[in-house]
Write an enzyme that holds these catalytic residues in place. Structure first.
Site, PDB file in Angstrom:
ATOM      1  N   HIS A   1       1.122   8.617   6.918  1.00 32.83           N
ATOM      2  CA  HIS A   1       2.142   7.857   7.644  1.00 32.83           C
ATOM      3  C   HIS A   1       3.218   8.744   8.261  1.00 32.83           C
ATOM      4  O   HIS A   1       3.985   8.288   9.106  1.00 32.83           O
ATOM      5  CB  HIS A   1       2.828   6.854   6.700  1.00 32.83           C
ATOM      6  CG  HIS A   1       1.932   5.741   6.257  1.00 32.83           C
ATOM      7  ND1 HIS A   1       1.590   5.559   4.938  1.00 32.83           N
ATOM      8  CD2 HIS A   1       1.302   4.768   6.955  1.00 32.83           C
ATOM      9  CE1 HIS A   1       0.784   4.515   4.835  1.00 32.83           C
ATOM     10  NE2 HIS A   1       0.599   4.017   6.044  1.00 32.83           N
TER      11      HIS A   1
ATOM     12  N   HIS B   1       1.898   7.069   2.393  1.00 36.95           N
ATOM     13  CA  HIS B   1       1.283   8.363   2.101  1.00 36.95           C
ATOM     14  C   HIS B   1       1.494   9.368   3.229  1.00 36.95           C
ATOM     15  O   HIS B   1       2.116   9.062   4.253  1.00 36.95           O
ATOM     16  CB  HIS B   1      -0.205   8.186   1.763  1.00 36.95           C
ATOM     17  CG  HIS B   1      -1.009   7.507   2.828  1.00 36.95           C
ATOM     18  ND1 HIS B   1      -1.260   8.070   4.063  1.00 36.95           N
ATOM     19  CD2 HIS B   1      -1.632   6.297   2.837  1.00 36.95           C
ATOM     20  CE1 HIS B   1      -2.009   7.249   4.779  1.00 36.95           C
ATOM     21  NE2 HIS B   1      -2.241   6.157   4.069  1.00 36.95           N
TER      22      HIS B   1
ATOM     23  N   LYS C   1       0.862  -1.191   0.000  1.00 36.35           N
ATOM     24  CA  LYS C   1       0.000   0.000   0.000  1.00 36.35           C
ATOM     25  C   LYS C   1       0.893   1.235   0.000  1.00 36.35           C
ATOM     26  O   LYS C   1       2.060   1.168   0.412  1.00 36.35           O
ATOM     27  CB  LYS C   1      -0.915  -0.002   1.233  1.00 36.35           C
ATOM     28  CG  LYS C   1      -2.035  -1.026   1.159  1.00 36.35           C
ATOM     29  CD  LYS C   1      -3.002  -0.809   2.301  1.00 36.35           C
ATOM     30  CE  LYS C   1      -4.124  -1.832   2.293  1.00 36.35           C
ATOM     31  NZ  LYS C   1      -5.043  -1.637   3.422  1.00 36.35           N
TER      32      LYS C   1
END
Length: 572
Positions: free
Chosen positions: A133, A130, A127
Protein backbone atom coordinates in the site's frame (compact mmCIF):
# COMPACT_ATOMS: atom_id res chain seq x y z
CA UNK A 1 13.42 35.77 -12.26
CA UNK A 2 14.69 36.02 -15.83
CA UNK A 3 13.78 33.01 -17.96
CA UNK A 4 17.06 32.40 -19.76
CA UNK A 5 15.66 30.07 -22.41
CA UNK A 6 13.04 32.65 -23.38
CA UNK A 7 15.67 35.43 -23.39
CA UNK A 8 17.86 33.37 -25.74
CA UNK A 9 14.89 32.63 -28.03
CA UNK A 10 14.15 36.38 -28.20
CA UNK A 11 17.77 37.10 -29.15
CA UNK A 12 18.00 34.36 -31.81
CA UNK A 13 14.59 35.03 -33.45
CA UNK A 14 15.68 38.19 -35.39
CA UNK A 15 18.76 36.31 -36.63
CA UNK A 16 16.84 33.66 -38.57
CA UNK A 17 13.95 33.63 -41.00
CA UNK A 18 11.39 30.90 -41.39
CA UNK A 19 11.22 29.83 -37.73
CA UNK A 20 8.79 31.15 -35.15
CA UNK A 21 10.11 32.24 -31.77
CA UNK A 22 8.35 29.32 -30.00
CA UNK A 23 9.99 26.85 -32.40
CA UNK A 24 13.36 28.34 -31.54
CA UNK A 25 12.53 28.05 -27.82
CA UNK A 26 11.80 24.34 -28.26
CA UNK A 27 15.16 23.77 -30.00
CA UNK A 28 17.35 25.23 -27.24
CA UNK A 29 19.34 22.52 -25.49
CA UNK A 30 21.28 22.17 -22.24
CA UNK A 31 24.64 20.49 -23.01
CA UNK A 32 25.53 17.48 -20.89
CA UNK A 33 29.10 18.80 -20.66
CA UNK A 34 29.29 22.29 -19.12
CA UNK A 35 32.44 22.93 -21.21
CA UNK A 36 30.09 23.21 -24.19
CA UNK A 37 28.19 26.06 -22.56
CA UNK A 38 25.14 26.56 -20.39
CA UNK A 39 22.86 26.45 -23.45
CA UNK A 40 23.27 25.33 -27.05
CA UNK A 41 21.31 25.97 -30.22
CA UNK A 42 21.59 23.36 -33.05
CA UNK A 43 21.28 24.75 -36.59
CA UNK A 44 20.66 21.57 -38.62
CA UNK A 45 16.94 22.33 -38.97
CA UNK A 46 17.70 25.74 -40.49
CA UNK A 47 19.76 24.38 -43.40
CA UNK A 48 16.74 23.75 -45.64
CA UNK A 49 15.04 27.01 -44.72
CA UNK A 50 18.09 29.26 -45.15
CA UNK A 51 19.80 27.17 -47.85
CA UNK A 52 23.13 27.35 -46.03
CA UNK A 53 25.43 24.88 -44.35
CA UNK A 54 24.56 24.53 -40.63
CA UNK A 55 28.06 25.65 -39.44
CA UNK A 56 27.72 28.89 -41.45
CA UNK A 57 24.29 29.53 -39.95
CA UNK A 58 25.65 28.87 -36.45
CA UNK A 59 28.52 31.29 -37.06
CA UNK A 60 26.12 34.06 -38.16
CA UNK A 61 23.85 33.60 -35.13
CA UNK A 62 26.82 33.57 -32.75
CA UNK A 63 28.11 36.85 -34.23
CA UNK A 64 24.66 38.40 -33.97
CA UNK A 65 24.03 37.68 -30.27
CA UNK A 66 27.49 37.58 -28.68
CA UNK A 67 27.48 41.18 -27.45
CA UNK A 68 24.37 40.87 -25.28
CA UNK A 69 25.33 41.35 -21.61
CA UNK A 70 23.44 38.18 -20.63
CA UNK A 71 26.37 36.20 -22.10
CA UNK A 72 29.90 35.77 -20.88
CA UNK A 73 30.83 34.08 -24.13
CA UNK A 74 29.14 32.81 -27.32
CA UNK A 75 30.93 30.52 -29.73
CA UNK A 76 30.19 28.50 -32.82
CA UNK A 77 31.22 24.84 -32.71
CA UNK A 78 30.36 23.04 -35.94
CA UNK A 79 26.57 23.31 -36.34
CA UNK A 80 25.99 24.53 -32.77
CA UNK A 81 25.84 27.93 -31.13
CA UNK A 82 27.24 27.41 -27.63
CA UNK A 83 26.25 30.06 -25.09
CA UNK A 84 27.88 30.74 -21.74
CA UNK A 85 25.72 32.80 -19.39
CA UNK A 86 27.32 35.64 -17.43
CA UNK A 87 28.01 33.82 -14.17
CA UNK A 88 27.96 36.89 -11.99
CA UNK A 89 24.60 38.07 -13.34
CA UNK A 90 23.19 34.54 -13.16
CA UNK A 91 24.30 34.06 -9.54
CA UNK A 92 22.83 37.40 -8.53
CA UNK A 93 19.52 36.69 -10.30
CA UNK A 94 19.03 33.13 -9.05
CA UNK A 95 20.27 33.40 -5.46
CA UNK A 96 18.40 36.67 -4.82
CA UNK A 97 15.16 35.12 -6.08
CA UNK A 98 15.47 31.93 -4.03
CA UNK A 99 16.46 33.74 -0.83
CA UNK A 100 13.60 36.22 -1.23
CA UNK A 101 10.96 33.58 -1.94
CA UNK A 102 12.35 30.97 0.49
CA UNK A 103 9.57 28.42 1.17
CA UNK A 104 7.56 29.72 -1.79
CA UNK A 105 10.34 29.12 -4.32
CA UNK A 106 9.15 26.50 -6.80
CA UNK A 107 5.50 27.42 -6.35
CA UNK A 108 3.43 28.94 -9.15
CA UNK A 109 -0.08 30.12 -9.97
CA UNK A 110 -0.31 27.83 -13.00
CA UNK A 111 -3.31 26.01 -11.52
CA UNK A 112 -5.31 29.21 -10.92
CA UNK A 113 -7.12 27.46 -8.01
CA UNK A 114 -8.78 24.96 -10.36
CA UNK A 115 -9.95 21.89 -8.38
CA UNK A 116 -7.87 18.73 -8.74
CA UNK A 117 -8.89 15.52 -6.98
CA UNK A 118 -6.15 13.05 -6.06
CA UNK A 119 -7.36 9.64 -4.93
CA UNK A 120 -4.65 7.57 -3.28
CA UNK A 121 -3.87 4.85 -0.73
CA UNK A 122 -7.43 3.41 -0.59
CA UNK A 123 -6.74 0.23 1.42
CA UNK A 124 -9.37 -2.42 2.02
CA UNK A 125 -10.83 -2.33 5.50
CA UNK A 126 -10.43 -5.40 7.70
CA UNK A 127 -7.22 -6.23 5.82
CA UNK A 128 -3.61 -5.36 6.65
CA UNK A 129 -2.10 -2.03 5.67
CA UNK A 130 0.95 -3.70 4.14
CA UNK A 131 4.09 -2.65 2.25
CA UNK A 132 2.18 -2.95 -1.04
CA UNK A 133 0.00 0.00 0.00
CA UNK A 134 2.95 2.35 0.43
CA UNK A 135 3.21 2.95 -3.31
CA UNK A 136 -0.25 4.42 -3.82
CA UNK A 137 -0.03 6.21 -0.47
CA UNK A 138 3.24 8.11 -0.91
CA UNK A 139 3.09 8.55 -4.71
CA UNK A 140 -0.42 10.00 -4.34
CA UNK A 141 0.52 12.20 -1.39
CA UNK A 142 3.49 13.59 -3.33
CA UNK A 143 1.41 14.25 -6.47
CA UNK A 144 -1.11 16.10 -4.28
CA UNK A 145 1.72 18.24 -2.84
CA UNK A 146 3.08 18.96 -6.32
CA UNK A 147 -0.33 20.13 -7.54
CA UNK A 148 -0.59 22.31 -4.43
CA UNK A 149 2.73 23.92 -5.39
CA UNK A 150 1.45 24.48 -8.94
CA UNK A 151 -1.47 26.52 -7.64
CA UNK A 152 -4.33 24.04 -7.97
CA UNK A 153 -6.97 23.53 -5.29
CA UNK A 154 -6.28 19.93 -4.27
CA UNK A 155 -8.91 17.62 -2.78
CA UNK A 156 -7.33 14.50 -1.23
CA UNK A 157 -9.58 11.43 -1.24
CA UNK A 158 -9.01 8.05 0.40
CA UNK A 159 -11.46 5.82 -1.49
CA UNK A 160 -11.60 3.05 1.10
CA UNK A 161 -12.26 -0.49 -0.08
CA UNK A 162 -15.17 -1.00 2.28
CA UNK A 163 -17.64 -2.87 0.08
CA UNK A 164 -17.92 -6.08 -1.89
CA UNK A 165 -18.18 -9.84 -1.45
CA UNK A 166 -15.03 -9.90 0.70
CA UNK A 167 -17.10 -8.42 3.53
CA UNK A 168 -19.58 -11.23 3.21
CA UNK A 169 -16.62 -13.59 3.67
CA UNK A 170 -15.37 -11.63 6.70
CA UNK A 171 -18.76 -11.66 8.40
CA UNK A 172 -19.18 -15.40 7.78
CA UNK A 173 -15.69 -16.07 9.14
CA UNK A 174 -16.27 -13.94 12.23
CA UNK A 175 -19.57 -15.67 13.01
CA UNK A 176 -18.06 -19.13 12.63
CA UNK A 177 -14.60 -18.75 14.20
CA UNK A 178 -14.24 -15.27 15.72
CA UNK A 179 -14.83 -13.45 18.97
CA UNK A 180 -15.12 -9.78 19.87
CA UNK A 181 -12.30 -9.68 22.43
CA UNK A 182 -9.64 -10.76 19.90
CA UNK A 183 -10.81 -8.20 17.33
CA UNK A 184 -10.76 -5.35 19.88
CA UNK A 185 -7.27 -6.32 21.07
CA UNK A 186 -5.64 -6.66 17.64
CA UNK A 187 -8.15 -5.75 14.91
CA UNK A 188 -6.33 -6.13 11.61
CA UNK A 189 -4.19 -9.16 12.41
CA UNK A 190 -7.23 -10.92 13.90
CA UNK A 191 -9.50 -10.10 10.96
CA UNK A 192 -6.75 -11.20 8.57
CA UNK A 193 -6.56 -14.54 10.34
CA UNK A 194 -10.34 -14.94 9.88
CA UNK A 195 -10.08 -14.06 6.19
CA UNK A 196 -7.25 -16.56 5.70
CA UNK A 197 -9.23 -19.22 7.62
CA UNK A 198 -12.27 -18.60 5.40
CA UNK A 199 -10.32 -19.43 2.23
CA UNK A 200 -8.72 -22.49 3.78
CA UNK A 201 -12.15 -23.82 4.76
CA UNK A 202 -13.81 -22.75 1.48
CA UNK A 203 -11.33 -24.94 -0.41
CA UNK A 204 -12.79 -27.88 1.53
CA UNK A 205 -16.39 -26.66 1.56
CA UNK A 206 -17.28 -24.52 -1.52
CA UNK A 207 -20.75 -23.80 -0.08
CA UNK A 208 -19.06 -21.20 2.13
CA UNK A 209 -18.63 -19.01 -0.98
CA UNK A 210 -22.40 -19.08 -1.56
CA UNK A 211 -22.97 -18.20 2.10
CA UNK A 212 -20.56 -15.25 1.77
CA UNK A 213 -22.33 -13.96 -1.36
CA UNK A 214 -25.71 -14.22 0.34
CA UNK A 215 -24.34 -12.40 3.38
CA UNK A 216 -23.00 -9.56 1.22
CA UNK A 217 -26.39 -9.26 -0.49
CA UNK A 218 -27.95 -8.80 2.98
CA UNK A 219 -25.35 -6.09 3.66
CA UNK A 220 -26.23 -4.36 0.38
CA UNK A 221 -29.89 -4.50 1.38
CA UNK A 222 -29.10 -2.81 4.72
CA UNK A 223 -29.85 -5.75 7.03
CA UNK A 224 -29.23 -4.58 10.63
CA UNK A 225 -26.88 -7.27 11.95
CA UNK A 226 -24.68 -7.40 8.84
CA UNK A 227 -24.50 -3.59 8.68
CA UNK A 228 -23.50 -3.28 12.33
CA UNK A 229 -20.73 -5.86 11.96
CA UNK A 230 -19.47 -4.15 8.77
CA UNK A 231 -19.46 -0.72 10.49
CA UNK A 232 -17.52 -2.15 13.43
CA UNK A 233 -14.89 -3.71 11.12
CA UNK A 234 -14.62 -0.35 9.29
CA UNK A 235 -14.19 1.71 12.48
CA UNK A 236 -11.55 -0.63 13.92
CA UNK A 237 -9.66 -0.65 10.60
CA UNK A 238 -9.62 3.14 10.37
CA UNK A 239 -8.07 3.36 13.84
CA UNK A 240 -5.22 1.15 12.61
CA UNK A 241 -4.83 3.00 9.30
CA UNK A 242 -4.82 6.40 11.02
CA UNK A 243 -1.82 5.38 13.09
CA UNK A 244 0.19 4.73 9.90
CA UNK A 245 -1.06 7.92 8.20
CA UNK A 246 -0.01 9.88 11.29
CA UNK A 247 3.49 8.39 11.07
CA UNK A 248 3.71 9.41 7.41
CA UNK A 249 2.21 12.86 8.07
CA UNK A 250 -0.54 12.21 5.50
CA UNK A 251 -4.06 13.64 5.76
CA UNK A 252 -7.23 13.49 3.67
CA UNK A 253 -10.20 15.69 2.93
CA UNK A 254 -12.49 12.68 2.45
CA UNK A 255 -12.61 9.01 3.44
CA UNK A 256 -15.70 8.36 1.30
CA UNK A 257 -15.16 4.77 0.16
CA UNK A 258 -17.06 2.37 -2.05
CA UNK A 259 -19.92 2.01 0.45
CA UNK A 260 -20.63 5.75 0.23
CA UNK A 261 -21.89 5.21 -3.32
CA UNK A 262 -24.14 2.21 -2.60
CA UNK A 263 -27.33 4.28 -2.73
CA UNK A 264 -26.15 6.28 -5.76
CA UNK A 265 -25.63 3.38 -8.18
CA UNK A 266 -29.26 2.67 -9.20
CA UNK A 267 -29.37 6.07 -10.97
CA UNK A 268 -26.52 5.04 -13.28
CA UNK A 269 -27.73 1.49 -13.88
CA UNK A 270 -31.01 3.05 -15.00
CA UNK A 271 -29.14 5.61 -17.13
CA UNK A 272 -27.14 2.87 -18.87
CA UNK A 273 -30.38 1.03 -19.62
CA UNK A 274 -32.18 4.15 -20.90
CA UNK A 275 -29.28 5.01 -23.21
CA UNK A 276 -29.27 1.49 -24.62
CA UNK A 277 -25.72 0.83 -23.51
CA UNK A 278 -26.37 -2.15 -21.24
CA UNK A 279 -27.53 -5.62 -22.13
CA UNK A 280 -28.53 -8.76 -20.28
CA UNK A 281 -26.34 -11.83 -20.67
CA UNK A 282 -27.94 -14.71 -18.77
CA UNK A 283 -28.82 -12.46 -15.82
CA UNK A 284 -25.51 -10.55 -15.87
CA UNK A 285 -25.78 -6.89 -16.89
CA UNK A 286 -22.87 -5.70 -19.05
CA UNK A 287 -21.69 -3.05 -21.52
CA UNK A 288 -20.06 -4.29 -24.71
CA UNK A 289 -16.90 -2.43 -25.74
CA UNK A 290 -15.96 -4.36 -28.89
CA UNK A 291 -15.79 -1.13 -30.93
CA UNK A 292 -12.97 0.04 -28.68
CA UNK A 293 -11.04 -3.27 -28.70
CA UNK A 294 -11.92 -3.84 -25.06
CA UNK A 295 -13.67 -6.83 -23.42
CA UNK A 296 -17.23 -6.42 -22.06
CA UNK A 297 -17.53 -4.55 -18.75
CA UNK A 298 -19.73 -6.18 -16.10
CA UNK A 299 -22.13 -3.78 -14.35
CA UNK A 300 -24.07 -6.13 -12.07
CA UNK A 301 -23.81 -9.85 -11.30
CA UNK A 302 -26.65 -12.31 -11.85
CA UNK A 303 -27.73 -11.87 -8.20
CA UNK A 304 -28.00 -8.09 -8.74
CA UNK A 305 -24.93 -7.14 -6.71
CA UNK A 306 -22.74 -4.37 -8.10
CA UNK A 307 -19.09 -4.32 -9.17
CA UNK A 308 -16.20 -1.87 -9.11
CA UNK A 309 -17.14 -0.22 -12.41
CA UNK A 310 -20.67 0.53 -11.19
CA UNK A 311 -19.33 2.18 -8.06
CA UNK A 312 -16.62 4.09 -9.95
CA UNK A 313 -19.16 5.55 -12.38
CA UNK A 314 -21.25 6.78 -9.42
CA UNK A 315 -18.15 8.13 -7.66
CA UNK A 316 -16.89 10.05 -10.72
CA UNK A 317 -20.23 11.75 -11.37
CA UNK A 318 -20.61 12.56 -7.66
CA UNK A 319 -17.15 14.14 -7.63
CA UNK A 320 -17.85 16.19 -10.75
CA UNK A 321 -21.16 17.41 -9.32
CA UNK A 322 -19.63 18.11 -5.89
CA UNK A 323 -16.20 19.53 -6.74
CA UNK A 324 -16.45 20.41 -10.47
CA UNK A 325 -12.94 19.05 -10.86
CA UNK A 326 -10.44 20.14 -13.52
CA UNK A 327 -8.72 16.77 -13.11
CA UNK A 328 -9.73 13.63 -11.24
CA UNK A 329 -6.49 11.68 -10.62
CA UNK A 330 -6.52 8.02 -9.55
CA UNK A 331 -3.23 6.67 -8.17
CA UNK A 332 -3.91 2.96 -8.59
CA UNK A 333 -1.68 -0.02 -9.48
CA UNK A 334 -1.04 -0.90 -13.12
CA UNK A 335 -2.95 -4.17 -12.55
CA UNK A 336 -6.10 -2.05 -12.94
CA UNK A 337 -5.20 -0.59 -16.36
CA UNK A 338 -7.99 -2.49 -18.14
CA UNK A 339 -10.55 -1.49 -15.52
CA UNK A 340 -9.77 2.20 -16.01
CA UNK A 341 -9.82 1.91 -19.81
CA UNK A 342 -13.27 0.28 -19.68
CA UNK A 343 -14.68 2.62 -17.06
CA UNK A 344 -13.52 5.88 -18.70
CA UNK A 345 -14.79 4.62 -22.05
CA UNK A 346 -18.22 3.91 -20.54
CA UNK A 347 -18.36 7.40 -19.02
CA UNK A 348 -17.63 8.82 -22.47
CA UNK A 349 -20.30 6.63 -24.07
CA UNK A 350 -22.78 7.92 -21.46
CA UNK A 351 -22.14 11.42 -22.78
CA UNK A 352 -20.01 12.84 -19.96
CA UNK A 353 -17.72 15.27 -21.79
CA UNK A 354 -15.34 15.40 -18.84
CA UNK A 355 -14.60 11.65 -18.92
CA UNK A 356 -11.03 12.18 -20.18
CA UNK A 357 -10.38 14.56 -17.27
CA UNK A 358 -10.30 11.38 -15.18
CA UNK A 359 -6.66 10.26 -15.19
CA UNK A 360 -5.33 6.89 -14.13
CA UNK A 361 -1.78 7.17 -12.74
CA UNK A 362 -0.51 3.57 -12.63
CA UNK A 363 2.45 2.27 -10.68
CA UNK A 364 4.41 -0.99 -10.54
CA UNK A 365 3.86 -3.68 -7.98
CA UNK A 366 5.78 -4.68 -4.88
CA UNK A 367 6.65 -8.31 -4.30
CA UNK A 368 8.54 -10.08 -1.52
CA UNK A 369 11.92 -11.74 -2.01
CA UNK A 370 10.25 -15.14 -1.68
CA UNK A 371 7.35 -14.35 -4.02
CA UNK A 372 4.19 -12.32 -4.46
CA UNK A 373 2.29 -11.02 -1.43
CA UNK A 374 -1.05 -12.63 -0.71
CA UNK A 375 -3.55 -11.33 1.84
CA UNK A 376 -5.63 -14.46 1.27
CA UNK A 377 -2.70 -16.64 2.38
CA UNK A 378 -1.60 -14.21 5.10
CA UNK A 379 1.77 -13.54 3.38
CA UNK A 380 2.29 -9.80 3.93
CA UNK A 381 4.76 -7.34 5.44
CA UNK A 382 2.91 -4.80 7.59
CA UNK A 383 3.75 -1.21 6.62
CA UNK A 384 3.74 -0.12 10.26
CA UNK A 385 6.42 -2.74 11.00
CA UNK A 386 8.57 -1.38 8.16
CA UNK A 387 8.26 2.22 9.40
CA UNK A 388 8.97 1.25 13.01
CA UNK A 389 11.95 -0.84 11.87
CA UNK A 390 13.40 2.13 10.01
CA UNK A 391 12.93 4.40 13.05
CA UNK A 392 14.54 1.81 15.35
CA UNK A 393 17.60 1.48 13.10
CA UNK A 394 17.98 5.26 12.81
CA UNK A 395 17.70 5.65 16.58
CA UNK A 396 20.53 3.13 17.06
CA UNK A 397 22.77 4.97 14.58
CA UNK A 398 22.15 8.36 16.25
CA UNK A 399 22.81 7.00 19.74
CA UNK A 400 26.03 5.40 18.54
CA UNK A 401 27.29 8.65 16.98
CA UNK A 402 25.89 11.01 19.66
CA UNK A 403 25.93 9.07 22.97
CA UNK A 404 25.11 12.12 25.09
CA UNK A 405 22.32 13.54 22.90
CA UNK A 406 18.94 14.55 24.32
CA UNK A 407 16.54 11.54 24.11
CA UNK A 408 13.65 13.71 22.85
CA UNK A 409 15.81 15.19 20.10
CA UNK A 410 17.03 11.70 19.16
CA UNK A 411 13.44 10.46 18.87
CA UNK A 412 12.36 13.38 16.72
CA UNK A 413 15.26 12.95 14.29
CA UNK A 414 14.92 9.15 14.27
CA UNK A 415 11.29 9.44 13.15
CA UNK A 416 12.01 12.08 10.51
CA UNK A 417 14.99 10.24 9.05
CA UNK A 418 13.80 6.63 9.44
CA UNK A 419 10.37 7.22 7.93
CA UNK A 420 11.93 9.56 5.37
CA UNK A 421 14.26 6.75 4.28
CA UNK A 422 11.31 4.46 3.51
CA UNK A 423 9.38 7.20 1.66
CA UNK A 424 12.43 8.34 -0.34
CA UNK A 425 13.13 4.74 -1.33
CA UNK A 426 9.63 4.54 -2.79
CA UNK A 427 9.86 7.82 -4.67
CA UNK A 428 13.40 7.47 -6.02
CA UNK A 429 12.49 5.25 -8.99
CA UNK A 430 10.00 5.68 -11.82
CA UNK A 431 6.60 4.82 -10.37
CA UNK A 432 5.76 2.34 -13.15
CA UNK A 433 8.66 0.00 -12.26
CA UNK A 434 7.94 -3.18 -10.32
CA UNK A 435 10.31 -3.89 -7.48
CA UNK A 436 11.10 -6.48 -4.83
CA UNK A 437 10.82 -5.35 -1.21
CA UNK A 438 14.04 -5.91 0.70
CA UNK A 439 14.58 -4.93 4.34
CA UNK A 440 18.31 -4.54 3.68
CA UNK A 441 17.75 -2.13 0.80
CA UNK A 442 15.12 0.01 2.53
CA UNK A 443 17.21 0.35 5.71
CA UNK A 444 20.46 1.08 3.87
CA UNK A 445 21.25 4.75 4.48
CA UNK A 446 24.36 4.91 2.28
CA UNK A 447 24.46 6.52 -1.16
CA UNK A 448 21.71 8.53 -2.86
CA UNK A 449 19.13 8.12 -0.11
CA UNK A 450 16.68 10.22 1.85
CA UNK A 451 19.00 10.42 4.90
CA UNK A 452 21.78 11.73 2.60
CA UNK A 453 19.57 14.59 1.38
CA UNK A 454 18.28 15.29 4.90
CA UNK A 455 21.85 15.32 6.23
CA UNK A 456 22.82 17.82 3.52
CA UNK A 457 19.97 20.08 4.66
CA UNK A 458 21.16 19.78 8.26
CA UNK A 459 24.72 20.63 7.14
CA UNK A 460 23.45 23.81 5.43
CA UNK A 461 21.53 24.72 8.60
CA UNK A 462 24.69 24.22 10.67
CA UNK A 463 26.67 26.59 8.43
CA UNK A 464 23.92 29.20 8.72
CA UNK A 465 23.87 28.90 12.53
CA UNK A 466 27.66 29.22 12.68
CA UNK A 467 27.61 32.26 10.38
CA UNK A 468 25.53 34.16 12.92
CA UNK A 469 22.37 36.24 12.63
CA UNK A 470 24.21 39.39 11.49
CA UNK A 471 25.81 37.70 8.47
CA UNK A 472 22.55 35.93 7.58
CA UNK A 473 20.66 39.25 7.70
CA UNK A 474 23.26 40.81 5.37
CA UNK A 475 23.04 37.85 2.97
CA UNK A 476 19.27 38.26 2.76
CA UNK A 477 19.61 42.00 2.15
CA UNK A 478 22.09 41.66 -0.73
CA UNK A 479 25.48 40.22 -1.68
CA UNK A 480 28.34 40.58 -4.16
CA UNK A 481 27.81 37.86 -6.74
CA UNK A 482 31.42 37.98 -7.99
CA UNK A 483 32.24 35.52 -5.19
CA UNK A 484 29.76 32.97 -6.58
CA UNK A 485 31.19 32.31 -10.06
CA UNK A 486 33.35 29.20 -9.45
CA UNK A 487 32.59 25.93 -11.24
CA UNK A 488 31.02 24.35 -8.15
CA UNK A 489 28.96 27.46 -7.31
CA UNK A 490 27.71 27.81 -10.90
CA UNK A 491 26.76 24.12 -11.11
CA UNK A 492 24.72 24.46 -7.90
CA UNK A 493 23.06 27.69 -9.07
CA UNK A 494 21.93 26.05 -12.32
CA UNK A 495 20.22 23.25 -10.39
CA UNK A 496 18.51 25.76 -8.08
CA UNK A 497 17.33 27.74 -11.12
CA UNK A 498 15.81 24.60 -12.66
CA UNK A 499 13.74 23.65 -9.59
CA UNK A 500 10.45 25.41 -10.58
CA UNK A 501 10.60 23.76 -14.03
CA UNK A 502 11.28 20.40 -12.35
CA UNK A 503 8.16 20.79 -10.18
CA UNK A 504 6.10 21.62 -13.27
CA UNK A 505 7.46 18.61 -15.19
CA UNK A 506 6.77 16.30 -12.23
CA UNK A 507 3.16 17.53 -12.20
CA UNK A 508 2.69 17.11 -15.95
CA UNK A 509 4.07 13.56 -15.83
CA UNK A 510 2.59 12.60 -12.42
CA UNK A 511 6.13 11.54 -11.55
CA UNK A 512 7.53 12.45 -8.08
CA UNK A 513 10.81 10.69 -8.90
CA UNK A 514 11.71 13.70 -11.07
CA UNK A 515 11.78 15.81 -7.89
CA UNK A 516 13.59 13.08 -5.95
CA UNK A 517 16.42 12.85 -8.48
CA UNK A 518 16.72 16.62 -8.70
CA UNK A 519 17.14 17.20 -4.98
CA UNK A 520 19.76 14.41 -4.88
CA UNK A 521 21.58 16.35 -7.63
CA UNK A 522 21.28 19.57 -5.60
CA UNK A 523 22.54 17.83 -2.44
CA UNK A 524 25.54 16.45 -4.35
CA UNK A 525 26.28 19.84 -5.95
CA UNK A 526 26.01 21.56 -2.56
CA UNK A 527 28.38 19.06 -0.96
CA UNK A 528 30.88 19.60 -3.79
CA UNK A 529 30.63 23.37 -3.25
CA UNK A 530 31.12 22.80 0.50
CA UNK A 531 34.16 20.62 -0.23
CA UNK A 532 35.70 22.99 -2.80
CA UNK A 533 35.08 26.32 -1.07
CA UNK A 534 35.83 27.70 2.37
CA UNK A 535 32.52 29.38 3.26
CA UNK A 536 32.97 31.19 6.58
CA UNK A 537 36.04 33.14 5.46
CA UNK A 538 37.55 36.30 7.00
CA UNK A 539 36.56 38.50 4.06
CA UNK A 540 33.11 39.76 5.12
CA UNK A 541 31.76 40.38 1.60
CA UNK A 542 32.83 36.92 0.41
CA UNK A 543 31.37 35.29 3.54
CA UNK A 544 28.02 37.07 3.08
CA UNK A 545 27.83 35.96 -0.58
CA UNK A 546 28.64 32.35 0.25
CA UNK A 547 26.13 32.27 3.10
CA UNK A 548 23.54 33.55 0.59
CA UNK A 549 24.08 30.52 -1.67
CA UNK A 550 23.89 28.23 1.40
CA UNK A 551 20.56 29.85 2.33
CA UNK A 552 19.29 29.26 -1.20
CA UNK A 553 20.40 25.62 -1.29
CA UNK A 554 18.81 24.98 2.11
CA UNK A 555 15.48 26.46 0.93
CA UNK A 556 15.31 24.37 -2.25
CA UNK A 557 16.34 21.11 -0.54
CA UNK A 558 13.70 21.73 2.16
CA UNK A 559 11.04 22.55 -0.46
CA UNK A 560 11.96 19.43 -2.44
CA UNK A 561 11.68 17.23 0.66
CA UNK A 562 8.32 18.84 1.41
CA UNK A 563 7.08 17.81 -2.04
CA UNK A 564 8.05 14.24 -1.14
CA UNK A 565 6.14 14.54 2.17
CA UNK A 566 9.41 14.33 4.11
CA UNK A 567 10.72 16.40 6.98
CA UNK A 568 13.91 18.44 6.75
CA UNK A 569 15.72 18.19 10.12
CA UNK A 570 17.90 21.17 11.08
CA UNK A 571 20.21 18.97 13.15
CA UNK A 572 21.31 15.35 12.65
Amino acid sequence: MLNYEEKIADLIAPQVEGLERDEILGMIETPADSKMGDYAFPCFKLAKVLRKAPPLIAKGIAEGIKDDPVFEKVEQVNAYVNMFISREEFASEVISEVVAKDEDFGKSDLGAERPVIVEYSSPNIAKPFHIGHIRSTVIGASIAKIYDYLGFKVIRINHLGDYGTQFGKMIVAYRRWGNREDVVREPIKTLLSYYTKFHEEADKDPSLEDEARATFTKLENGEKEETELWQWFRDESLKEFSRVYDMLGITYDSYAGESFYSDKMPRFIKELEEKGLMEDDDGVKLVRLDDYNLPPALITKSDGSTLYITRDIAAAVYRKETYDFYKNIYVVASQQNLHFQQWIQILEMMGYEWARDCVHVPFGLVSLEDGTMSTREGRVVFLEDVLNGAVDKTREIIKEKNPGADPEAIEEVAKAVGIGAVVFNELSNYRIKDYVFSWDHVLNFEGETGPYVQYTHARACSIIRNAGEDVVAKAKAGFDAKYLTSESAHALEKLLYEFPAVVKEAGEKYEPSIVTRHIVDIAQAFNKFYHDEHILVDNEDEKVAKVAIVLAARSVIRNGLDLLCMKAPEKM
